[in-house]
Design a protein around this motif. Sequence first.
Motif, short mmCIF file in Angstrom:
data_model
loop_
_atom_site.label_atom_id
_atom_site.label_comp_id
_atom_site.label_asym_id
_atom_site.label_seq_id
_atom_site.Cartn_x
_atom_site.Cartn_y
_atom_site.Cartn_z
N ALA A 1 30.51 53.46 47.10
CA ALA A 1 30.71 52.07 47.51
C ALA A 1 29.59 51.17 47.01
N TYR A 2 28.40 51.71 46.85
CA TYR A 2 27.30 50.90 46.33
C TYR A 2 27.26 50.89 44.81
N LEU A 3 27.64 51.98 44.18
CA LEU A 3 27.54 52.07 42.72
C LEU A 3 28.68 51.34 42.01
N ILE A 4 29.90 51.64 42.36
CA ILE A 4 31.04 51.19 41.57
C ILE A 4 31.23 49.67 41.59
N PRO A 5 31.21 49.01 42.75
CA PRO A 5 31.36 47.55 42.69
C PRO A 5 30.28 46.87 41.85
N TRP A 6 29.04 47.36 41.95
CA TRP A 6 27.97 46.77 41.15
C TRP A 6 28.16 47.06 39.66
N SER A 7 28.81 48.17 39.34
CA SER A 7 29.05 48.47 37.92
C SER A 7 30.28 47.73 37.39
N MET A 8 31.09 47.18 38.30
CA MET A 8 32.25 46.38 37.88
C MET A 8 31.85 44.94 37.56
N ILE A 9 30.77 44.47 38.14
CA ILE A 9 30.37 43.08 37.93
C ILE A 9 30.16 42.74 36.45
N PRO A 10 29.45 43.58 35.68
CA PRO A 10 29.30 43.23 34.26
C PRO A 10 30.64 43.10 33.53
N ASP A 11 31.61 43.92 33.91
CA ASP A 11 32.94 43.82 33.29
C ASP A 11 33.57 42.47 33.61
N VAL A 12 33.43 42.04 34.87
CA VAL A 12 33.98 40.75 35.29
C VAL A 12 33.26 39.60 34.58
N ILE A 13 31.94 39.74 34.44
CA ILE A 13 31.16 38.71 33.74
C ILE A 13 31.63 38.57 32.30
N GLU A 14 31.89 39.69 31.65
CA GLU A 14 32.35 39.65 30.26
C GLU A 14 33.75 39.06 30.15
N LEU A 15 34.62 39.36 31.11
CA LEU A 15 35.94 38.74 31.12
C LEU A 15 35.81 37.23 31.33
N ASP A 16 34.93 36.84 32.24
CA ASP A 16 34.70 35.42 32.48
C ASP A 16 34.16 34.74 31.23
N GLU A 17 33.25 35.41 30.52
CA GLU A 17 32.72 34.85 29.27
C GLU A 17 33.83 34.66 28.24
#
Length: 177
Positions: A55-71
């Motif tokens: 629960a602590y690892l995976i959501p934080w590792s998803m954020i960069p993916d979301v940031i790249e999609l947003d970019e």
Amino acid sequence: FVWGALSKKIGKKVVYFLGMSLWIIAAAGLFFLQPGQIILMYVMAVMAGVGVSTAYLIPWSMIPDVIELDELQTGQRREGIFYGFMVLLQKFGLAFGLFLVGNALQVAGFKESVAGSPLPIQPESALFAIRIAVGPIPTVCLILGLVLTYFYPITREMHAEIMLKLKERQEKKGNFN
């Protein structure tokens, strides 16, 4: 390191489902745990620990993916907004959860311990409130989290495509400079 390696192999979403499933089983099992079931308590504690780590690892590792999609969609890098919002939501969630549990225990008649004196015997109402706080409530919240994660759109393949498009965009910008 185990979840990180596994997420590269089978995907973050699947790893999240695996970890949360272990935590759900442990949380649900803690509700039914009886005095004297020490070994079972440790087994559930290990299962819950594995789930919590996910629960602590995976959501934080998803954020960069979301940031790249947003970019890709906006042309802007807005890491600070995403990370700041994540931390803010986490702090609000923890504060709200502690507030609710603290008030529920008070209403249930929980007796606080005083340093230097023997531990008080808790009334059945307080013990039941503790069972609810560690069993059904987290289980329901985790299941809701799994439902939301099911709709998370970024797969490994989609992320690779996002990265390719971002690289192409960077190369085009480089050619114009």
